[in-house]
Write a protein that holds these residues in place. Structure first.
Motif, PDB file in Angstrom:
ATOM      1  N   ASN A   1       1.532 -10.004   7.276  1.00 24.82           N
ATOM      2  CA  ASN A   1       0.656  -9.962   6.096  1.00 24.82           C
ATOM      3  C   ASN A   1      -0.494  -8.968   6.237  1.00 24.82           C
ATOM      4  OD1 ASN A   1       2.107 -11.951   4.625  1.00 24.82           O
ATOM      5  ND2 ASN A   1       1.122 -13.550   5.847  1.00 24.82           N
ATOM      6  N   ILE A   2      -0.252  -7.884   6.947  1.00 26.94           N
ATOM      7  CA  ILE A   2      -1.287  -6.868   7.117  1.00 26.94           C
ATOM      8  C   ILE A   2      -0.623  -5.493   7.229  1.00 26.94           C
ATOM      9  CG2 ILE A   2      -1.333  -7.234   9.619  1.00 26.94           C
ATOM     10  CD1 ILE A   2      -4.314  -6.476   9.544  1.00 26.94           C
ATOM     11  N   THR A   3      -1.216  -4.508   6.567  1.00 27.26           N
ATOM     12  CA  THR A   3      -0.747  -3.132   6.641  1.00 27.26           C
ATOM     13  C   THR A   3      -1.826  -2.298   7.300  1.00 27.26           C
ATOM     14  OG1 THR A   3       0.553  -3.401   4.605  1.00 27.26           O
ATOM     15  CG2 THR A   3       0.087  -1.145   5.329  1.00 27.26           C
ATOM     16  N   THR A   4      -1.491  -1.645   8.415  1.00 25.59           N
ATOM     17  CA  THR A   4      -2.481  -0.879   9.174  1.00 25.59           C
ATOM     18  C   THR A   4      -2.033   0.567   9.334  1.00 25.59           C
ATOM     19  OG1 THR A   4      -3.149  -2.863  10.411  1.00 25.59           O
ATOM     20  CG2 THR A   4      -3.782  -0.721  11.325  1.00 25.59           C
ATOM     21  N   THR A   5      -2.915   1.480   8.930  1.00 28.00           N
ATOM     22  CA  THR A   5      -2.675   2.910   9.106  1.00 28.00           C
ATOM     23  C   THR A   5      -3.650   3.435  10.150  1.00 28.00           C
ATOM     24  OG1 THR A   5      -2.051   3.082   6.775  1.00 28.00           O
ATOM     25  CG2 THR A   5      -2.513   5.138   7.946  1.00 28.00           C
ATOM     26  N   SER A   6      -3.136   4.005  11.229  1.00 30.94           N
ATOM     27  CA  SER A   6      -3.960   4.534  12.318  1.00 30.94           C
ATOM     28  C   SER A   6      -3.774   6.041  12.374  1.00 30.94           C
ATOM     29  CB  SER A   6      -3.556   3.895  13.655  1.00 30.94           C
ATOM     30  OG  SER A   6      -3.613   2.477  13.582  1.00 30.94           O
ATOM     31  N   LEU A   7      -4.856   6.797  12.129  1.00 33.67           N
ATOM     32  CA  LEU A   7      -4.745   8.247  12.020  1.00 33.67           C
ATOM     33  C   LEU A   7      -5.072   8.923  13.344  1.00 33.67           C
ATOM     34  CD1 LEU A   7      -4.193  10.642  10.193  1.00 33.67           C
ATOM     35  CD2 LEU A   7      -6.599  10.628   9.523  1.00 33.67           C
ATOM     36  N   ILE A   8      -4.140   9.712  13.834  1.00 29.19           N
ATOM     37  CA  ILE A   8      -4.305  10.443  15.082  1.00 29.19           C
ATOM     38  C   ILE A   8      -4.792  11.864  14.817  1.00 29.19           C
ATOM     39  CG2 ILE A   8      -3.185  11.134  17.229  1.00 29.19           C
ATOM     40  CD1 ILE A   8      -3.287   8.086  16.707  1.00 29.19           C
ATOM     41  N   GLU A   9      -4.233  12.497  13.785  1.00 29.92           N
ATOM     42  CA  GLU A   9      -4.536  13.899  13.515  1.00 29.92           C
ATOM     43  C   GLU A   9      -4.360  14.176  12.023  1.00 29.92           C
ATOM     44  OE1 GLU A   9      -1.909  17.792  14.330  1.00 29.92           O
ATOM     45  OE2 GLU A   9      -2.619  16.846  16.178  1.00 29.92           O
ATOM     46  N   GLY A  10      -5.249  15.018  11.449  1.00 33.07           N
ATOM     47  CA  GLY A  10      -5.121  15.391  10.040  1.00 33.07           C
ATOM     48  C   GLY A  10      -5.925  14.487   9.126  1.00 33.07           C
TER      49      GLY A  10
ATOM     50  N   ALA B   1       0.839  -1.202   0.000  1.00 34.94           N
ATOM     51  CA  ALA B   1       0.000   0.000   0.000  1.00 34.94           C
ATOM     52  C   ALA B   1       0.868   1.244   0.000  1.00 34.94           C
ATOM     53  CB  ALA B   1      -0.932   0.002   1.206  1.00 34.94           C
ATOM     54  N   GLU B   2       0.250   2.377  -0.336  1.00 33.87           N
ATOM     55  CA  GLU B   2       0.898   3.675  -0.266  1.00 33.87           C
ATOM     56  C   GLU B   2       0.032   4.622   0.553  1.00 33.87           C
ATOM     57  OE1 GLU B   2       1.902   5.461  -3.950  1.00 33.87           O
ATOM     58  OE2 GLU B   2       3.031   3.743  -4.702  1.00 33.87           O
ATOM     59  N   VAL B   3       0.673   5.445   1.380  1.00 35.06           N
ATOM     60  CA  VAL B   3      -0.037   6.437   2.177  1.00 35.06           C
ATOM     61  C   VAL B   3       0.385   7.817   1.689  1.00 35.06           C
ATOM     62  CG1 VAL B   3      -0.417   7.367   4.481  1.00 35.06           C
ATOM     63  CG2 VAL B   3      -0.144   4.907   4.174  1.00 35.06           C
ATOM     64  N   LEU B   4      -0.601   8.637   1.328  1.00 34.38           N
ATOM     65  CA  LEU B   4      -0.350  10.002   0.864  1.00 34.38           C
ATOM     66  C   LEU B   4      -0.803  10.978   1.936  1.00 34.38           C
ATOM     67  CD1 LEU B   4       0.424  11.981  -1.444  1.00 34.38           C
ATOM     68  CD2 LEU B   4      -1.964  11.870  -2.173  1.00 34.38           C
ATOM     69  N   VAL B   5       0.111  11.877   2.361  1.00 37.77           N
ATOM     70  CA  VAL B   5      -0.211  12.815   3.441  1.00 37.77           C
ATOM     71  C   VAL B   5       0.255  14.223   3.070  1.00 37.77           C
ATOM     72  CG1 VAL B   5      -0.009  11.025   5.205  1.00 37.77           C
ATOM     73  CG2 VAL B   5       1.957  12.427   4.667  1.00 37.77           C
ATOM     74  N   LEU B   6      -0.449  15.217   3.621  1.00 40.52           N
ATOM     75  CA  LEU B   6      -0.051  16.613   3.459  1.00 40.52           C
ATOM     76  C   LEU B   6       0.571  17.150   4.741  1.00 40.52           C
ATOM     77  CD1 LEU B   6      -3.108  17.987   1.436  1.00 40.52           C
ATOM     78  CD2 LEU B   6      -0.835  17.419   0.582  1.00 40.52           C
ATOM     79  N   GLY B   7       0.052  16.756   5.872  1.00 41.39           N
ATOM     80  CA  GLY B   7       0.562  17.175   7.173  1.00 41.39           C
ATOM     81  C   GLY B   7      -0.304  16.545   8.235  1.00 41.39           C
ATOM     82  N   THR B   8       0.233  15.613   8.978  1.00 41.85           N
ATOM     83  CA  THR B   8      -0.619  14.835   9.871  1.00 41.85           C
ATOM     84  C   THR B   8       0.214  14.004  10.830  1.00 41.85           C
ATOM     85  OG1 THR B   8      -2.455  13.259   9.876  1.00 41.85           O
ATOM     86  CG2 THR B   8      -0.714  12.864   8.311  1.00 41.85           C
TER      87      THR B   8
ATOM     88  N   LEU C   1     -10.017   9.477   8.243  1.00 39.43           N
ATOM     89  CA  LEU C   1     -10.223  10.618   9.124  1.00 39.43           C
ATOM     90  C   LEU C   1      -9.703  10.303  10.521  1.00 39.43           C
ATOM     91  CD1 LEU C   1     -13.828  11.680   8.004  1.00 39.43           C
ATOM     92  CD2 LEU C   1     -11.622  12.630   7.277  1.00 39.43           C
ATOM     93  N   PRO C   2      -9.400  11.329  11.335  1.00 40.69           N
ATOM     94  CA  PRO C   2      -8.849  11.098  12.676  1.00 40.69           C
ATOM     95  C   PRO C   2      -9.730  10.189  13.521  1.00 40.69           C
ATOM     96  CG  PRO C   2      -8.665  13.409  12.091  1.00 40.69           C
ATOM     97  CD  PRO C   2      -9.499  12.764  11.020  1.00 40.69           C
ATOM     98  N   GLY C   3      -9.082   9.349  14.329  1.00 46.10           N
ATOM     99  CA  GLY C   3      -9.804   8.434  15.204  1.00 46.10           C
ATOM    100  C   GLY C   3     -10.158   7.125  14.544  1.00 46.10           C
ATOM    101  N   ASN C   4      -9.683   6.934  13.307  1.00 47.69           N
ATOM    102  CA  ASN C   4      -9.978   5.704  12.582  1.00 47.69           C
ATOM    103  C   ASN C   4      -8.688   5.047  12.119  1.00 47.69           C
ATOM    104  OD1 ASN C   4     -13.143   5.701  11.997  1.00 47.69           O
ATOM    105  ND2 ASN C   4     -12.403   7.808  11.810  1.00 47.69           N
ATOM    106  N   LYS C   5      -8.810   3.783  11.777  1.00 48.86           N
ATOM    107  CA  LYS C   5      -7.685   3.076  11.173  1.00 48.86           C
ATOM    108  C   LYS C   5      -8.192   2.207  10.037  1.00 48.86           C
ATOM    109  CE  LYS C   5      -7.600  -0.896  14.400  1.00 48.86           C
ATOM    110  NZ  LYS C   5      -6.763  -1.631  15.361  1.00 48.86           N
ATOM    111  N   ILE C   6      -7.312   1.949   9.093  1.00 49.18           N
ATOM    112  CA  ILE C   6      -7.656   1.119   7.946  1.00 49.18           C
ATOM    113  C   ILE C   6      -6.600   0.031   7.827  1.00 49.18           C
ATOM    114  CG2 ILE C   6      -6.451   2.696   6.373  1.00 49.18           C
ATOM    115  CD1 ILE C   6      -8.452   1.895   4.221  1.00 49.18           C
ATOM    116  N   SER C   7      -7.055  -1.189   7.633  1.00 46.29           N
ATOM    117  CA  SER C   7      -6.146  -2.337   7.533  1.00 46.29           C
ATOM    118  C   SER C   7      -6.309  -3.000   6.171  1.00 46.29           C
ATOM    119  CB  SER C   7      -6.435  -3.360   8.641  1.00 46.29           C
ATOM    120  OG  SER C   7      -6.221  -2.789   9.917  1.00 46.29           O
ATOM    121  N   VAL C   8      -5.181  -3.329   5.565  1.00 41.55           N
ATOM    122  CA  VAL C   8      -5.165  -4.071   4.307  1.00 41.55           C
ATOM    123  C   VAL C   8      -4.606  -5.449   4.618  1.00 41.55           C
ATOM    124  CG1 VAL C   8      -4.329  -4.154   1.939  1.00 41.55           C
ATOM    125  CG2 VAL C   8      -4.777  -1.940   3.031  1.00 41.55           C
ATOM    126  N   VAL C   9      -5.463  -6.454   4.534  1.00 42.37           N
ATOM    127  CA  VAL C   9      -5.080  -7.829   4.853  1.00 42.37           C
ATOM    128  C   VAL C   9      -4.750  -8.559   3.560  1.00 42.37           C
ATOM    129  CG1 VAL C   9      -5.765  -9.973   5.966  1.00 42.37           C
ATOM    130  CG2 VAL C   9      -6.612  -7.780   6.850  1.00 42.37           C
TER     131      VAL C   9
END
Length: 351
Positions: A205-214, A187-194, A232-240
């Protein structure tokens, strides 16, 4: 050994890099350089090395080899990756010069110039290690144990592209004109400031992005098509990632099937459990003991061998702050799981 003239030349070269060369010494050095092409190449090499080090894209603010050290004062046991004072490399250069001669420096410099576009800076943590890193664009990264962070020359100027294997917490400086991309295996994560945590450990075998802010965007390739997900903040997304053998798909080869899942962050005492590793707290969420053993190895830096199948079927949930693998297992025993352990040749055996 060096002749008296060579020793004086190295003395002048050192003064030049330090910025303490007098006007009289400058004249003497210029005369030596005019008379010897090798010496000119040598000085040019040293100056390019100094400039390259001063413009390095990432700096390790400090690193810890044991989890317990992470809770200590940041000002203690600091191991800087880069010294911001004038860098004295004359002694190293002189040693190489003694063995290989001045022409070696020219050969090294030429090879570096030919390969500069392919150069990457790589920062690695071993088992039981964690590092705090400051990037040249002002972003900060915490790198968890057994992880690798790579960034290319020109980071923050021509691009902001990182590669991650393992786990890291990122606090990204805002730059709307130059978005930052973090690439993992799937996976790729694109961010501006966060601020977010990214976990992409190969054996899980899992990629997890957990967003704290931004806000971040996650790009995933599914069935040869790229899909973009916004977080969005307070959520996470997992790619299994699961492997389908040829008998279960239309292809003659095994293929990787990806499933994407959204979840809310798990909050404990106002903090997301996904980031508690930065505070020396190991989080387990129903992990079977084989998974626990792998996490112990990364966390404490000691090999762990599970000796019984009965124990491998046990699952563990909890937040642990123990500082050694033995203390950790003693705490596990208090939860009611029956186990014993012993150490042999620096390997921990659990049964």
């Amino acid at each position: 050994m060096f002749s008296s003239e060579e020793e004086y030349f190295l003395f002048l070269a050192n003064r030049l890099l330090e910025g303490t060369l007098t006007a009289e010494e400058r004249i003497v050095l210029d005369n030596l350089l005019r008379a010897d092409e090798n010496k000119r190449q040598f000085i040019a090499f040293l100056e390019s090395e100094q400039e390259e080090r001063q413009n390095i894209e990432a700096e390790i603010i400090y690193e810890k080899s044991k989890p317990i050290e992470l809770v200590a004062d940041r000002d203690s046991n600091v191991h800087p990756f880069l010294n911001h004072k004038k860098i004295k490399i004359i002694s190293i250069a002189a040693s190489i010069l003694m063995v290989f001669g001045l022409l070696t420096f020219w050969s090294i410099k030429r090879d570096k110039e030919e390969n500069i576009d392919s150069e990457w800076q790589t920062i690695v943590t071993g088992k039981g290690e964690r590092k705090s890193i400051k990037l040249s664009d002002g972003s900060e990264v915490w790198l968890n144990n057994e992880s690798t962070l790579r960034l290319k020359s020109g980071f923050g100027k021509t691009d902001r592209v990182l590669q991650l294997i393992g786990e890291g917490y990122f606090s990204i400086a805002k730059n709307p004109n130059l978005p930052l991309t973090i690439k993992t295996a799937h996976a790729e994560v694109l961010v501006l400031g966060t601020k977010f945590n990214l976990r992409a450990i190969p054996d899980e075998n899992i990629t997890t992005t957990s967003l704290i802010e931004g806000k971040v965007q996650l790009k995933v390739v599914e069935n040869k098509q790229t899909k973009t997900y916004e977080l969005l903040p307070g959520n996470k997304i997992s790619v299994v990632n699961s492997v389908l053998e040829p008998s279960h798909n239309k292809s003659k080869h095994a293929v990787i099937q990806q499933q994407v899942a959204f979840e809310k962050l798990d909050i404990v005492e106002t903090e997301a459990t996904e980031t508690l590793w930065m505070k020396n707290r190991l989080v387990l969420k129903g992990d079977d003991f084989n998974a626990v053993a792998r996490k112990m190895e990364r966390w404490f830096g000691k090999p762990v061998v599970i000796k019984t199948e009965r124990l491998a079927e046990q699952h563990v949930t909890g937040i642990f702050e123990e500082t050694t693998s033995e203390e950790f297992l003693d705490m596990i025993k208090r939860t009611g799981i029956k186990l014993n352990y012993y150490t042999l040749n620096d390997t921990l055996y659990v049964k």
